[in-house]
Design an enzyme around this catalytic site. Structure first.
Site: not given
Length: 238
Positions: A61, A123, A59, A32, A64
């Protein structure tokens, strides 16, 4: 020893540190690349990983307006990575635009489209924080499911969720929906800032397709031994 269910998080500050870790953990097949490393090294680290025939979870994320996330996903798809992420809270229009853009970007670059997966709830967020800080009245498991279902409806390939929600999402979203679980912690590792965790074997048994594990491996005194220990624990999981 290899385990293709584990995605090891390259949560290091620079390209030099990343390459050292990749070389140290040679059996790891799936890595990742997150915000910190991509911001410091740019796409060069992706080229390094691809040159070593590694799979890549990019990753970043994205979160927008639809036009902006579409542009970002179009560009990311061109790198030839395997997974990319967008926040489900970007909304239906952004999710739909992102899915279309991934297909376009991959086609333009002549590569296989990455799977686009939606982040449901980070998380690090607890049920109390969801209610008090974010002012979201839903119970956390139901909210995570709502975000996953919206992503599925918009054509996304899967979702990121905590191990504690994965069984419910698997049951409702079906077997073809990719579920990625960060926040996985072996019993012998510190929980850190993860609020909704399970052990690797528990997460796989609950229905996760992939486990994202960072600090229990990368911050260990001997990362190679930590990797082997987790892999051995998972060999007993059907």
């Amino acid at each position: 020893m290899t385990n293709d269910k584990i995605i090891v998080a390259l949560d290091v500050p620079d390209e030099e540190s990343a390459i050292a870790l990749i070389d140290k953990l040679e059996p790891v097949t799936f890595w990742k690349v997150g915000l910190e490393l991509f911001t410091s090294s740019g796409p060069k680290i992706l080229e390094v990983l691809k040159s070593k025939q590694k799979r890549i979870f990019l990753d970043l994320k994205f979160h927008d307006i639809p036009n902006t996330v579409a542009g970002a996903c179009r560009a990311a798809a061109g790198y030839g990575v395997d997974l990319i992420t967008i926040h489900a809270t970007s909304g239906r229009d952004a999710l739909k635009a992102a899915k279309e853009a991934v297909q376009e970007g991959a086609a333009e670059a002549g590569v296989k489209p990455p799977k686009l997966i939606a982040v449901t709830v980070l998380t690090s967020i607890s049920a109390r924080q969801l209610a008090l800080d974010l002012k979201i009245p839903s119970e956390l498991p139901e909210y995570a499911l709502d975000m996953a279902l919206m992503a599925q409806e918009m054509g996304l390939d899967g979702a990121v969720c905590s191990p504690q929600e994965v069984a419910h999402l698997r049951q409702i979203c079906g077997d073809d929906f990719v579920l990625v679980c960060p926040g996985v912690r072996p019993t012998w590792a510190e929980s850190g800032d993860q609020k909704r965790s399970l052990t690797p074997s528990q997460a796989l048994q609950a229905g996760a397709d992939y486990l994202v594990i960072g600090r229990p491996i990368t911050a260990a005194t001997e990362p190679e031994l930590a990797w082997k220990r987790i892999s051995q624990e998972l060999t007993t999981v059907a």
